[in-house]
Design a protein around this motif. Sequence first.
Motif, PDB file in Angstrom:
ATOM      1  N   THR A  98      15.964  26.210 133.997  1.00 40.77           N
ATOM      2  CA  THR A  98      17.830  25.922 134.533  1.00 40.77           C
ATOM      3  C   THR A  98      18.023  25.360 132.897  1.00 40.77           C
ATOM      4  O   THR A  98      17.336  24.688 132.176  1.00 40.77           O
ATOM      5  CB  THR A  98      18.413  25.056 135.442  1.00 40.77           C
ATOM      6  N   GLY A  99      19.624  26.127 132.270  1.00 40.45           N
ATOM      7  CA  GLY A  99      19.845  25.566 130.973  1.00 40.45           C
ATOM      8  C   GLY A  99      19.618  26.249 130.332  1.00 40.45           C
ATOM      9  O   GLY A  99      20.254  27.389 130.236  1.00 40.45           O
ATOM     10  N   ALA A 100      19.677  26.307 129.085  1.00 40.31           N
ATOM     11  CA  ALA A 100      19.851  27.056 127.879  1.00 40.31           C
ATOM     12  C   ALA A 100      19.001  27.893 127.287  1.00 40.31           C
ATOM     13  O   ALA A 100      17.294  28.220 127.056  1.00 40.31           O
ATOM     14  CB  ALA A 100      20.103  25.973 126.327  1.00 40.31           C
ATOM     15  N   VAL A 101      18.132  28.557 128.762  1.00 36.73           N
ATOM     16  CA  VAL A 101      17.067  29.908 128.350  1.00 36.73           C
ATOM     17  C   VAL A 101      17.580  30.943 129.269  1.00 36.73           C
ATOM     18  O   VAL A 101      18.849  31.184 129.541  1.00 36.73           O
ATOM     19  CB  VAL A 101      15.879  29.709 129.627  1.00 36.73           C
ATOM     20  N   THR A 102      17.634  31.874 128.641  1.00 37.80           N
ATOM     21  CA  THR A 102      17.978  33.404 128.945  1.00 37.80           C
ATOM     22  C   THR A 102      18.367  33.261 130.619  1.00 37.80           C
ATOM     23  O   THR A 102      19.895  34.167 130.604  1.00 37.80           O
ATOM     24  CB  THR A 102      17.363  34.002 127.997  1.00 37.80           C
ATOM     25  N   HIS A 103      17.084  33.954 131.424  1.00 34.38           N
ATOM     26  CA  HIS A 103      18.006  34.167 132.487  1.00 34.38           C
ATOM     27  C   HIS A 103      16.750  32.671 133.686  1.00 34.38           C
ATOM     28  O   HIS A 103      16.138  32.077 133.385  1.00 34.38           O
ATOM     29  CB  HIS A 103      16.832  34.565 132.874  1.00 34.38           C
ATOM     30  N   GLU A 104      18.244  32.034 133.992  1.00 36.85           N
ATOM     31  CA  GLU A 104      17.695  31.135 135.196  1.00 36.85           C
ATOM     32  C   GLU A 104      17.313  31.239 135.969  1.00 36.85           C
ATOM     33  O   GLU A 104      17.873  32.861 136.759  1.00 36.85           O
ATOM     34  CB  GLU A 104      19.148  29.733 135.135  1.00 36.85           C
ATOM     35  N   GLY A 105      16.088  30.723 137.221  1.00 37.70           N
ATOM     36  CA  GLY A 105      16.272  31.175 138.310  1.00 37.70           C
ATOM     37  C   GLY A 105      14.585  30.561 138.645  1.00 37.70           C
ATOM     38  O   GLY A 105      13.982  30.065 137.976  1.00 37.70           O
TER      39      GLY A 105
ATOM     40  N   ALA B  55      11.246  32.959 131.127  1.00 37.04           N
ATOM     41  CA  ALA B  55      12.505  33.261 131.373  1.00 37.04           C
ATOM     42  C   ALA B  55      13.376  33.936 130.371  1.00 37.04           C
ATOM     43  O   ALA B  55      14.572  33.533 130.609  1.00 37.04           O
ATOM     44  CB  ALA B  55      12.938  31.648 131.940  1.00 37.04           C
ATOM     45  N   GLY B  56      12.502  34.379 129.689  1.00 38.47           N
ATOM     46  CA  GLY B  56      13.179  35.367 128.157  1.00 38.47           C
ATOM     47  C   GLY B  56      13.361  34.046 127.340  1.00 38.47           C
ATOM     48  O   GLY B  56      14.279  34.799 125.935  1.00 38.47           O
ATOM     49  N   GLY B  57      12.954  33.312 127.131  1.00 41.02           N
ATOM     50  CA  GLY B  57      13.499  32.324 125.889  1.00 41.02           C
ATOM     51  C   GLY B  57      14.631  30.770 125.602  1.00 41.02           C
ATOM     52  O   GLY B  57      14.869  31.697 126.118  1.00 41.02           O
ATOM     53  N   PHE B  58      14.315  30.025 125.080  1.00 43.84           N
ATOM     54  CA  PHE B  58      15.279  29.846 124.518  1.00 43.84           C
ATOM     55  C   PHE B  58      16.408  30.481 124.434  1.00 43.84           C
ATOM     56  O   PHE B  58      16.704  31.638 123.205  1.00 43.84           O
ATOM     57  CB  PHE B  58      15.128  28.187 123.468  1.00 43.84           C
TER      58      PHE B  58
ATOM     59  N   VAL C 286      12.403  18.947 126.879  1.00 45.18           N
ATOM     60  CA  VAL C 286      12.690  19.679 127.768  1.00 45.18           C
ATOM     61  C   VAL C 286      12.462  18.892 129.090  1.00 45.18           C
ATOM     62  O   VAL C 286      10.702  18.118 129.351  1.00 45.18           O
ATOM     63  CB  VAL C 286      11.580  20.857 127.472  1.00 45.18           C
ATOM     64  N   LEU C 287      13.030  18.557 130.090  1.00 39.84           N
ATOM     65  CA  LEU C 287      12.992  17.766 131.299  1.00 39.84           C
ATOM     66  C   LEU C 287      12.279  18.316 132.701  1.00 39.84           C
ATOM     67  O   LEU C 287      12.568  19.650 132.908  1.00 39.84           O
ATOM     68  CB  LEU C 287      13.943  17.423 132.305  1.00 39.84           C
ATOM     69  N   LEU C 288      11.389  18.266 132.473  1.00 39.20           N
ATOM     70  CA  LEU C 288      10.321  18.812 133.705  1.00 39.20           C
ATOM     71  C   LEU C 288      10.324  17.561 135.298  1.00 39.20           C
ATOM     72  O   LEU C 288       9.801  16.554 134.932  1.00 39.20           O
ATOM     73  CB  LEU C 288       8.661  18.492 133.293  1.00 39.20           C
TER      74      LEU C 288
END
Length: 215
Positions: free
Chosen positions: A1-8, A25-28, A62-64
């Motif tokens: 989630t967040g500032a990536v191209t495709h969340e999910g 996820a399509g990268g940042f 990046v929060l894991l």
Amino acid sequence: TGAVTHEGNITVHPNKRMSDVIDLAGGFIDELRGNIGEEIAGGKSVTRVRRLSGRPTARRAVLLTHADATTDTVDLTMYMSTGDLKHNPYLRMGDRIHVTYRKDSVQLFGPWHREGQQEFRPGDTIADVITLANGRRNDDPIEYVEVWRWQKDTDVYEIFPLAGGINSGANIPVEEFDDFPLQPKDQVYVRTVYQWQYGPRVTVYGEVRYNGNYR
């Protein structure tokens, strides 16, 4: 989630690391670029490329979150700078990755392979930022080092002289000042003797650790 191209949700193999999943996820999102058509004089049309998000992402924070609710903060920029896999962990079933936007930065100027602005993390020293800048160029001796620090939300600043002096003729090793602790918005200026013993050089760039000029 967040500032990536495709969340999910993403299905991956157990040998995938965080950077692999962000790629899936399509990268940042600040890397995403789009084409726009534009008409110019004379009825001609051109295509320009624009960045679709101007806000830089927090690659160093990046929060894991794991399925047992424990969390880790992952520094992917440090992984890219060092290749140390501890900064790019394997993922487990149920992990959640959240990419935020950058909050703080510092600036490093001087004989570095990638000088300029770097993302800041609490606890950073000059040594950490030098690592992010891919290390030092060895073409000039370091003569003087200072840090400019602004008081929060003001135009008031303080200058910290760390090593050497102007026109001192010194050749300061990085180890003499690199343990200095930094704060957000600090600017580190490392002054070198201009055009010191320049001679024949070659330029190396591409898939190497250190791009730049070499004697």
